[in-house]
Design a protein around this motif. Structure first.
Motif, PDB file in Angstrom:
ATOM      1  N   TYR A   6       0.982  -1.197   0.067  1.00  0.00           N
ATOM      2  CA  TYR A   6      -0.047  -0.007  -0.048  1.00  0.00           C
ATOM      3  C   TYR A   6       0.828   1.237  -0.188  1.00  0.00           C
ATOM      4  N   GLY A   7       2.025   1.175   0.854  1.00  0.00           N
ATOM      5  CA  GLY A   7       2.840   2.385   0.737  1.00  0.00           C
ATOM      6  C   GLY A   7       3.332   2.766  -0.548  1.00  0.00           C
ATOM      7  N   LEU A   8       3.878   1.491  -1.310  1.00  0.00           N
ATOM      8  CA  LEU A   8       4.409   1.878  -2.457  1.00  0.00           C
ATOM      9  C   LEU A   8       3.560   2.513  -3.548  1.00  0.00           C
ATOM     10  N   THR A   9       2.175   1.848  -3.347  1.00  0.00           N
ATOM     11  CA  THR A   9       1.191   2.342  -4.311  1.00  0.00           C
ATOM     12  C   THR A   9       0.859   3.906  -3.910  1.00  0.00           C
ATOM     13  N   LEU A  10       0.636   4.221  -2.733  1.00  0.00           N
ATOM     14  CA  LEU A  10       0.456   5.657  -2.240  1.00  0.00           C
ATOM     15  C   LEU A  10       1.791   6.432  -2.895  1.00  0.00           C
ATOM     16  N   ALA A  11       2.925   6.025  -2.587  1.00  0.00           N
ATOM     17  CA  ALA A  11       4.108   7.149  -2.888  1.00  0.00           C
ATOM     18  C   ALA A  11       4.015   7.237  -4.133  1.00  0.00           C
ATOM     19  N   HIS A  12       3.979   6.341  -5.107  1.00  0.00           N
ATOM     20  CA  HIS A  12       4.067   6.345  -6.608  1.00  0.00           C
ATOM     21  C   HIS A  12       2.735   7.127  -7.085  1.00  0.00           C
ATOM     22  N   ALA A  13       1.744   6.801  -6.547  1.00  0.00           N
ATOM     23  CA  ALA A  13       0.562   7.562  -6.862  1.00  0.00           C
ATOM     24  C   ALA A  13       0.697   9.224  -6.690  1.00  0.00           C
ATOM     25  N   GLY A  14       1.206   9.131  -5.502  1.00  0.00           N
ATOM     26  CA  GLY A  14       1.420  10.898  -4.947  1.00  0.00           C
ATOM     27  C   GLY A  14       2.303  11.594  -6.216  1.00  0.00           C
ATOM     28  N   LEU A  15       3.283  10.959  -6.613  1.00  0.00           N
ATOM     29  CA  LEU A  15       4.003  11.346  -7.962  1.00  0.00           C
ATOM     30  C   LEU A  15       3.148  11.761  -9.083  1.00  0.00           C
ATOM     31  N   GLY A  16       2.086  10.768  -9.467  1.00  0.00           N
ATOM     32  CA  GLY A  16       1.085  10.840 -10.348  1.00  0.00           C
ATOM     33  C   GLY A  16       0.416  12.422 -10.134  1.00  0.00           C
ATOM     34  N   LEU A  17       0.037  12.480  -8.840  1.00  0.00           N
ATOM     35  CA  LEU A  17      -0.556  13.775  -8.392  1.00  0.00           C
ATOM     36  C   LEU A  17       0.136  14.876  -8.455  1.00  0.00           C
ATOM     37  N   GLY A  46      -0.676  18.264 -10.890  1.00  0.00           N
ATOM     38  CA  GLY A  46      -0.854  19.464 -10.571  1.00  0.00           C
ATOM     39  C   GLY A  46       0.330  20.429 -11.128  1.00  0.00           C
ATOM     40  N   ILE A  47       1.401  19.855 -11.383  1.00  0.00           N
ATOM     41  CA  ILE A  47       2.402  20.680 -11.961  1.00  0.00           C
ATOM     42  C   ILE A  47       2.194  20.965 -13.724  1.00  0.00           C
ATOM     43  N   THR A  48       1.370  20.090 -14.191  1.00  0.00           N
ATOM     44  CA  THR A  48       1.205  20.060 -15.670  1.00  0.00           C
ATOM     45  C   THR A  48      -0.031  21.224 -15.628  1.00  0.00           C
ATOM     46  N   GLY A  49      -1.089  21.081 -14.635  1.00  0.00           N
ATOM     47  CA  GLY A  49      -2.283  22.134 -14.553  1.00  0.00           C
ATOM     48  C   GLY A  49      -2.006  23.353 -14.449  1.00  0.00           C
ATOM     49  N   VAL A  50      -1.082  23.731 -13.392  1.00  0.00           N
ATOM     50  CA  VAL A  50      -0.776  24.979 -13.252  1.00  0.00           C
ATOM     51  C   VAL A  50       0.109  25.726 -14.401  1.00  0.00           C
ATOM     52  N   THR A 106     -10.059  24.781  -4.249  1.00  0.00           N
ATOM     53  CA  THR A 106     -10.911  23.593  -4.740  1.00  0.00           C
ATOM     54  C   THR A 106      -9.908  22.655  -5.357  1.00  0.00           C
ATOM     55  N   PRO A 107     -10.456  21.494  -5.515  1.00  0.00           N
ATOM     56  CA  PRO A 107      -9.894  20.352  -6.344  1.00  0.00           C
ATOM     57  C   PRO A 107      -9.503  20.751  -7.596  1.00  0.00           C
ATOM     58  N   LEU A 108     -10.362  21.595  -8.537  1.00  0.00           N
ATOM     59  CA  LEU A 108     -10.220  21.836  -9.575  1.00  0.00           C
ATOM     60  C   LEU A 108      -9.284  22.950  -9.956  1.00  0.00           C
ATOM     61  N   GLY A 109      -9.066  23.854  -8.982  1.00  0.00           N
ATOM     62  CA  GLY A 109      -8.093  24.821  -9.000  1.00  0.00           C
ATOM     63  C   GLY A 109      -8.548  25.969  -7.989  1.00  0.00           C
ATOM     64  N   ASN A 110      -7.425  26.770  -7.505  1.00  0.00           N
ATOM     65  CA  ASN A 110      -7.363  27.956  -6.777  1.00  0.00           C
ATOM     66  C   ASN A 110      -7.571  29.232  -7.362  1.00  0.00           C
ATOM     67  N   TRP A 139      -3.170  19.772  -6.308  1.00  0.00           N
ATOM     68  CA  TRP A 139      -2.585  18.583  -6.488  1.00  0.00           C
ATOM     69  C   TRP A 139      -1.156  18.550  -6.097  1.00  0.00           C
ATOM     70  N   ILE A 140      -0.466  19.616  -6.270  1.00  0.00           N
ATOM     71  CA  ILE A 140       1.075  19.411  -6.168  1.00  0.00           C
ATOM     72  C   ILE A 140       1.344  19.099  -4.743  1.00  0.00           C
ATOM     73  N   TRP A 141       0.626  19.681  -3.591  1.00  0.00           N
ATOM     74  CA  TRP A 141       0.795  19.478  -2.078  1.00  0.00           C
ATOM     75  C   TRP A 141       0.239  18.228  -1.845  1.00  0.00           C
ATOM     76  N   ILE A 142      -1.036  17.978  -2.276  1.00  0.00           N
ATOM     77  CA  ILE A 142      -1.572  16.756  -1.911  1.00  0.00           C
ATOM     78  C   ILE A 142      -0.695  15.552  -2.444  1.00  0.00           C
ATOM     79  N   GLY A 143      -0.108  15.484  -3.651  1.00  0.00           N
ATOM     80  CA  GLY A 143       0.861  14.695  -3.956  1.00  0.00           C
ATOM     81  C   GLY A 143       1.924  14.662  -3.013  1.00  0.00           C
TER      82      GLY A 143
END
Lengths: 177, 656
Positions: free
Chosen positions: B491-502, B506-510, B587-591, B616-620
């Motif tokens: 689970y840790g692995l999944t979360l950590a790698h998913a965090g990178l995805g988030l 975020g970086i792409t969006g902003v 908001t999840p969609l944007g600040n 999502w950058i910080w949530i990631g």
């Protein structure tokens, strides 16, 4: 041969360390300027403010003044900006140069935070800054009555620097003939 | 009184650290169990005395004892209590004391709960730890004594920098330091292993939780710091490639490499000397991170007061710890048994590639941060390195690394087959390709980077979920049991790698869709911006505990229910500084980010930003840290190590 790979880290580290020790003696904010005592190189810049008069060598001289190089992308400029606003309120003759920056961005910055400058030129290519020996923004130059560079400060101007160095220097220059 | 108690406690801690550094090393050499036991006692006592010293300093700050110079310079009676407490570490001396406190606590934990370790290894680890502690106690006492008295005592103190009076910054230093200092344990283990000439799976099982326990707070600390810069500095950016930020990023990158290589060492006994080297380098970079900014070599917006004497001392410590350990490495590491063999295409191979990229990324940041120093030395030129350098070097490397992230967990240990691997990753690959295609259709070729970023985010998210899905699919006949028996590390692995995805999302969006607008507004004015309508509904002067502010309140309509947003310019009278507090609707969609500027007859300057997906950058970042925490709670890590080994930071107090 294999042994050498293990020795490599410590050798590299020694080289880095020499660099650090050599760098220790210097003050990163204190840069010698070859410009000290020399007239400001010829320049003529369009204004950052749309429709306003530009900033050129002809504007220099007469009274001691400050030229502040800034840019909208510069972090430290944000730190020194409130002080520049104070200087303007105190009536200090302060000109600005928006260095390596789009004039629209530089103008927006002034709109956003207040405009402390009397004249403000847009140096998109960075040429004027390079002639003056600017290495990074913010930098501030003290210019005397003859239009010569008398002092250069690299980095944000702090209240302490203003009170202890720049203001006394400008007072002294004012009394020079 | 408190100052004297603190001072004596610190002196005692220094003496105890000297004992802790000498006796166990000698004891381990001689096989003398009594000497080794003395080392353990010294470590526990040292932790107690440093805690006492830190408690004294905190007491001095909270009670506003301005007869102590440090408190007079950084605390003020008008400051809220939480910030007076936080001011304890909001300055050079106090933050150094916090640093040694965490170091001493790590030592105490190692001594008290390290009973399952081989006794000589534990003694050597404690000895090395004592050496580091002693040198930093010396640094504190001789160059940065926090308990110096001031005579006569002023009636009022100067204020903590208002920019630092913020809940995020109250937590930021302790969390970051827990990360930096946590890596010292891995360093001590590495040096001890080099002295012993023995690295085995038991060693790796001990080191990995400590690495993880340091990596989690470091991840959190960097995330908090980035969030603070976003909302407090008032210009909407989230990363600036400032030397101080880079200084925290370098140990994080290398620490991440270490986390993975220690896994290979633990599971397969391979990458032995490389892991030891990473232990040494990660802590060295942590030292560089904490101290170089204080030595005057680099300028930074964040830097503490510069003092060349301190710089020499700090560089001396770095030279000794890193230099000696690397020399020891050059001498002893070749003799350490090299590990098991593996095929290029295998889990080990994947992790080696990951390490290669992470090391290259670290080198990129290192060069960017320090090349101004070296170039000036070589030809006296002054250069400054900015975001364009990192955009061309760091970003492409990071992009490739993130592409590889999904492959790692899909590969088998020892050897694997190309075709089988490609079949395994078909779902995330198809998903990412779909997102990429949609992005290209929506944005055209000009938006290829945006589409690539979104595709990458989809690839990472789907790829990390696939790790769990594969396991559950294999056990689908008994799904309940399959889920129950899934190790937490997975689970840790999944979360950590998913965090990178988030983070990628975020970086792409902003980067792709950020928009802003600057205008003058008067009371009652209305402006349409990014699908919302803002009305300046109030503009007035408000008074805070230690500041006065001009506060603008906006009514925002559009995109759901109407809401209020306020931004203010604060003036701190005793510190004579201004700060801007932005109004941010998250908001999840944007600040929506609003900050007020100067006032003039035309009204007040208002700057509006729309930051799509930025949160999502910080949530990631937080999800990555959470992944680390979940992984740390795995049974496997506790079996080899009796301790959960989270270095306890000084209890941070939540402000407000």
């Amino acid at each position: 041969m294999r042994r050498l790979i293990f020795i490599l880290p410590v050798v590299l580290f020694a080289a880095v360390l020499i660099g650090f020790f050599a760098g220790l003696g210097r003050d990163p904010a204190l840069l010698p300027s070859t410009m000290i005592g020399k007239p400001v190189p010829e320049f003529s810049l369009p204004s950052v403010r749309p429709g306003d008069q530009g900033f050129a060598t002809a504007d220099l001289g007469g009274e001691p003044m400050l030229i502040n190089f800034y840019a909208s992308w510069c972090a430290a400029c944000r730190i020194e900006h409130p002080l520049l606003m104070r200087l303007r309120a105190e009536g200090v003759l302060l000109h600005g140069v928006d260095w390596k920056d789009q004039p629209q961005a530089g103008y927006q910055w002034l709109q956003d935070r207040g405009d402390p400058y009397v004249r403000v030129g847009s140096d998109v290519s960075g040429r004027t800054g390079i002639d003056m020996g600017v290495s990074a923004v913010p930098e501030t130059f003290v210019i005397d009555k003859q239009g010569r560079v008398r002092y250069r400060h690299v980095g944000a101007v702090t209240p302490q620097l203003w009170d202890e160095t720049l203001r006394p220097l400008m007072d002294k220059l004012r009394s020079e003939s | 009184m408190a100052a004297e108690v603190g001072q004596f406690a610190l002196i005692l801690a220094l003496l105890l650290a000297v004992v802790q550094s000498m006796t166990p090393l000698w004891g381990a050499h001689r096989g003398d169990r009594i000497l080794m036991a003395v080392g353990r006692q010294a470590a526990v006592l040292q932790a107690l005395f440093v805690s006492l010293a830190f408690g004294c300093l905190a007491y001095i700050f909270v009670t506003c004892d301005f007869s102590v110079a440090l408190a007079a310079q950084h605390s003020n009676t008008a400051q809220p209590t939480a910030y007076r407490f936080a001011a304890t570490w909001g300055n050079h001396e106090g933050s150094m004391l916090l640093w040694v406190l965490i170091l001493a606590l790590c030592g105490g934990v190692l001594a008290a709960f390290g009973g399952t370790l081989r006794e000589t290894l534990q003694a050597r680890v404690l000895g090395i730890q004592g050496l580091i502690a002693a040198s930093f106690h010396g640094f504190l006492l001789f160059t940065s004594n926090p308990f110096l008295r001031l005579d006569p005592a002023p009636s009022e103190g100067m204020e903590l920098n208002p920019l630092l009076q913020d809940p995020g910054l109250v937590l930021h230093p302790p969390v970051l330091y827990a990360g930096y200092v946590g890596f010292s344990v891995a360093f001590c283990f590495a040096v001890a292993a080099l002295i012993e000439g023995r690295v085995d799976a038991a060693w790796a099982r001990w080191v990995r939780p400590w690495v993880l326990a340091a990596w989690i707070p470091l991840t959190l600390g960097i995330t908090l710091g980035s969030a603070w810069a976003y909302y407090e500095l008032g210009w909407g950016g989230w990363w600036f490639w400032d030397p101080v930020e880079n200084a925290s990023l370098m140990p994080w990158l290398l620490g991440t490499a270490l986390l993975h290589s220690a896994l290979v060492l633990e599971r397969r006994g391979a990458l032995v000397s490389w892991t030891v080297l990473l232990c040494i380098l990660t802590f060295s970079l942590s030292l560089v991170g904490t101290f170089l900014v204080r030595s005057g070599i680099l300028t930074s917006v964040h830097a503490f007061a510069v003092d060349p004497k301190r710089g020499v001392y700090v560089l001396g410590i770095i030279a000794l710890t890193t230099g000696l350990s690397l020399a020891l490495y050059a001498w002893r590491a070749p003799a350490i048994r090299s590990g098991a063999l593996f095929q290029p295409l295998s889990r080990e191979g994947g992790i080696t590639l990951n390490n290669l990229f992470l090391t290259a990324l670290t080198a990129t940041v290192f060069l960017g941060t320090f090349s101004p120093v070296f170039i000036e030395m070589l030809n006296n030129d002054k250069i400054s390195v900015g975001p364009p350098y990192y955009a061309r070097t760091f970003v492409p490397l990071a992009f490739v690394l993130l592409l590889l992230v999904v492959f790692g967990p899909m590969l088998n240990w020892k050897r694997d087959d190309w075709r089988a691997t490609l079949v395994r990753i078909r779902v995330p690959a198809a998903l990412a390709a779909g997102v990429l295609l949609l992005g290209l259709i929506a944005n055209g070729l000009a938006g290829v980077i945006t589409a690539g970023g979104l595709g990458l985010a989809a690839w990472l998210l789907a790829g990390s979920v696939l790790v769990l899905a594969r396991r559950w699919w294999a056990g689908r006949a008994y799904l309940g049991r399959a889920i129950r028996t899934t190790p937490r590390a997975l689970y840790g692995l999944t979360l950590a790698h998913a965090g990178l995805g988030l983070l990628a999302l975020g970086i792409t969006g902003v980067t792709a869709w950020e928009s802003d607008k600057v205008l003058n507004m008067r009371l009652g004015d209305t402006v349409a911006f990014a699908g919302r309508t803002l009305t300046l509904s109030a503009f007035e002067t408000v008074t805070g505990p230690n500041y006065e502010a001009r506060q603008a309140r906006f009514t925002v309509t559009g995109q759901g229910k109407p809401y209020m947003l306020s931004s203010e310019k604060r003036f701190y009278a005793s510190a004579q500084t201004q700060t801007t507090e932005a109004g941010i609707r998250v908001t999840p969609l944007g600040n929506l980010y609003v900050s007020v500027g100067e006032e003039s007859p035309q009204g007040v300057v208002v700057r509006l930003w729309d930051h799509p997906l930025i949160v999502w950058i910080w949530i990631g970042g937080f999800v990555m840290a959470l992944g680390g925490a979940v992984s740390l709670s795995d049974r496997r890590l506790r079996l080899g190590a009796a301790v959960k080994a989270v270095p306890a930071a000084a209890q941070p107090v939540a402000a407000e």
